[in-house]
Motif scaffolding. Structure first.
Motif, PDB file in Angstrom:
ATOM      1  N   VAL A   1       0.833  -1.201   0.000  1.00  0.00           N
ATOM      2  CA  VAL A   1       0.000   0.000   0.000  1.00  0.00           C
ATOM      3  C   VAL A   1       0.871   1.256   0.000  1.00  0.00           C
ATOM      4  CG1 VAL A   1      -1.817   1.251   1.243  1.00  0.00           C
ATOM      5  CG2 VAL A   1      -1.851  -1.243   1.164  1.00  0.00           C
TER       6      VAL A   1
ATOM      7  N   ARG B   1       1.440   3.024  -3.368  1.00  0.00           N
ATOM      8  CA  ARG B   1       0.342   3.718  -4.040  1.00  0.00           C
ATOM      9  C   ARG B   1       0.407   5.209  -3.752  1.00  0.00           C
ATOM     10  NH1 ARG B   1      -5.256   0.766  -4.517  1.00  0.00           N
ATOM     11  NH2 ARG B   1      -4.631  -1.346  -5.019  1.00  0.00           N
TER      12      ARG B   1
ATOM     13  N   ARG C   1      -4.820   4.929  -1.892  1.00  0.00           N
ATOM     14  CA  ARG C   1      -4.615   3.904  -0.865  1.00  0.00           C
ATOM     15  C   ARG C   1      -5.917   3.433  -0.229  1.00  0.00           C
ATOM     16  NH1 ARG C   1       0.680   6.847   1.937  1.00  0.00           N
ATOM     17  NH2 ARG C   1       2.081   6.510   0.131  1.00  0.00           N
TER      18      ARG C   1
ATOM     19  N   ALA D   1      -7.480   0.109  -1.437  1.00  0.00           N
ATOM     20  CA  ALA D   1      -6.702  -1.129  -1.337  1.00  0.00           C
ATOM     21  C   ALA D   1      -7.465  -2.218  -0.586  1.00  0.00           C
ATOM     22  CB  ALA D   1      -5.366  -0.853  -0.657  1.00  0.00           C
TER      23      ALA D   1
ATOM     24  N   GLN E   1     -10.225  -3.753  -2.778  1.00  0.00           N
ATOM     25  CA  GLN E   1      -9.657  -4.587  -3.839  1.00  0.00           C
ATOM     26  C   GLN E   1      -9.124  -5.901  -3.274  1.00  0.00           C
ATOM     27  OE1 GLN E   1      -6.860  -1.855  -5.558  1.00  0.00           O
ATOM     28  NE2 GLN E   1      -8.340  -1.016  -6.997  1.00  0.00           N
TER      29      GLN E   1
ATOM     30  N   SER F   1      -4.213   1.496 -11.414  1.00  0.00           N
ATOM     31  CA  SER F   1      -4.087   2.363 -10.247  1.00  0.00           C
ATOM     32  C   SER F   1      -2.990   3.387 -10.532  1.00  0.00           C
ATOM     33  CB  SER F   1      -3.752   1.536  -8.997  1.00  0.00           C
ATOM     34  OG  SER F   1      -3.727   2.372  -7.842  1.00  0.00           O
TER      35      SER F   1
ATOM     36  N   ASN G   1       0.585   4.679  -8.866  1.00  0.00           N
ATOM     37  CA  ASN G   1       1.623   4.393  -7.880  1.00  0.00           C
ATOM     38  C   ASN G   1       2.579   5.569  -7.726  1.00  0.00           C
ATOM     39  OD1 ASN G   1       2.177   0.758  -7.994  1.00  0.00           O
ATOM     40  ND2 ASN G   1       0.376   1.967  -7.527  1.00  0.00           N
TER      41      ASN G   1
END
Length: 223
Positions: A107, A110, A115, A118, A121, A135, A137
């Protein structure tokens, strides 16, 4: 009468002794059963731990072999999404040293605003066994970049791990944006009634796509 009383007491003592012996036998038998059951469970637990550790080593070896030359970032995560293993490309993509990367949680890679999703998901991955998603990052230096991530649930229910494959899709996104901008410009030029309207629409479009505060176009005057 005294003899009868003595015989009666002797019988009571004998029955009491047999009762105590039987109770002691039952207690010893129960204790032995508990001990054997504990020993069996201890052996089973040790055997399961040995199997889990062997599977973990084999999984790590396969990951190392498969990902050493891969251009995508490949990481093995534990049940809490802590990074357990990572290939060289993961360190290169995110700008961390291998040791720094292994001290992070997935996490942490990200962008801050991405975040929060997360946990949701992760629940989908647990339910479906895996998921592919896009996503944003963040590298060690703070720069952000779009990614396509594939996460799969591996290992056992008792010791879940996740295999994450992350691809930098910056070039793909840039190409898509350029194609969209080109298509939008052509559409505006086709729909415009005159040159001034066409130029104004193109300026607005470039300003939006380029995130500029202002855009100006200078027309070449006829000689």
């Amino acid at each position: 009468a005294k003899i009868d009383q003595a015989e009666a007491y002797a019988g009571i003592r004998q029955r009491t002794l047999w009762t105590l012996l039987m109770v002691s036998f039952v207690i010893l038998a129960a204790a032995a059963s508990v001990w054997f059951l504990w020993k069996k469970r201890s052996r089973d637990f040790a055997r399961r731990q040995e199997v889990l550790e062997r599977d973990r080593r084999e999984l790590g070896a396969r990951l190392s072999h498969l990902s050493e030359q891969a251009s995508d970032a490949i990481m093995l995560l534990d049940g809490e999404l802590n990074i357990v293993e990572a290939n060289p490309s993961a360190a290169r993509v995110y700008g961390y040293t291998p040791d720094e990367l292994l001290r992070l949680n997935a996490v942490d890679l990200r962008r801050a605003s991405a975040r929060a999703s997360a946990a949701e998901q992760l629940q989908i991955i647990k339910s479906d066994g895996g998921r592919v998603y896009e996503s944003v990052n963040q590298r060690k230096d703070g720069t952000i970049f779009p990614v396509e991530a594939s996460m799969s649930l591996v290992g056992s229910d008792e010791d879940p791990h996740y295999l994450a494959m992350v691809r930098d899709i910056s070039a793909r996104k840039t190409a898509q944006e350029r194609l969209k901008l080109t298509a939008d410009v052509l559409k505006l030029l086709n729909e415009a009634h005159d040159q001034r309207e066409a130029i104004g629409q193109v300026i607005k479009l470039v300003q939006i796509h380029g995130e500029f505060s202002a855009v100006a176009i200078r027309l070449k005057e006829d000689e």
